[in-house]
Design an enzyme around this catalytic site. Structure first.
Site, short mmCIF file in Angstrom:
data_model
loop_
_atom_site.label_atom_id
_atom_site.label_comp_id
_atom_site.label_asym_id
_atom_site.label_seq_id
_atom_site.Cartn_x
_atom_site.Cartn_y
_atom_site.Cartn_z
CD GLN A 197 -103.14 -44.88 -93.20
OE1 GLN A 197 -103.67 -44.85 -94.29
NE2 GLN A 197 -101.85 -44.74 -93.03
CG PHE A 198 -104.69 -45.95 -85.75
CD1 PHE A 198 -103.74 -45.46 -84.86
CD2 PHE A 198 -104.52 -47.22 -86.29
CE1 PHE A 198 -102.63 -46.23 -84.53
CE2 PHE A 198 -103.42 -47.98 -85.97
CZ PHE A 198 -102.46 -47.49 -85.08
CB THR A 199 -101.06 -44.22 -88.83
OG1 THR A 199 -101.45 -44.41 -90.19
CG2 THR A 199 -100.89 -45.57 -88.15
#
Length: 149
Positions: free
Chosen positions: A78-80
């Site tokens: 999850q790059f967010t």
């Protein structure tokens, strides 16, 4: 590197209405990787993840780890988790690791966890994933490599 560790009674990841990973009791871990992360940092994070004691013992105290309860892992990239919301209303993701680095480290984390935990399930790197889970407690820990010694 950031891990959001959620103690769950069950968790599932779906991509295009197909289940890519599903667990019962264990941890659903959202994994964010930054530009400066590497395998040494990943090893520290994995050690902390697999050693953290947030399951209740017979007296209701959080004294048990994932090994003690034969728990499973659902690992989701999850790059967010590296969203920068300081300016304006639209997050910037420039602190997130580039996709090649992030994918390599995500796969490394999966491989290392599989050496210690019998059931390790995953999402699909870069995919539009739907995650459903029952957070047990609720119990959620934010683990940031910047805070580890």
């Amino acid at each position: 590197m950031r891990f959001i560790i959620q103690r769950v009674t069950n968790a599932k990841c779906e991509v295009d209405n197909k289940v890519t990973g599903q667990i019962d009791k264990g941890f659903c871990v959202l994994i964010g990787i930054s530009q400066t992360d590497n395998k040494k940092i990943a090893d520290k994070m994995i050690k902390k993840l697999l050693g953290i004691r947030i399951f209740s013992d017979s007296e209701g105290k959080t004294n048990l780890g994932i090994h003690d309860v034969s728990g499973a892992l659902l690992l989701i990239s999850q790059f967010t988790l590296y969203a920068n919301c300081r300016k304006g209303n639209r997050p910037s993701f420039v602190e997130a690791g580039n996709p090649d680095l992030a994918k390599e480290l995500y796969e490394y984390i999966i491989t290392q966890c599989k050496q210690e935990i019998p059931v390790v399930q995953t999402g699909i790197f870069g995919a539009d994933m739907q995650i459903t889970l029952t957070n047990d407690g609720p119990f959620t820990i934010v683990l940031d490599s910047a805070d580890l010694t």
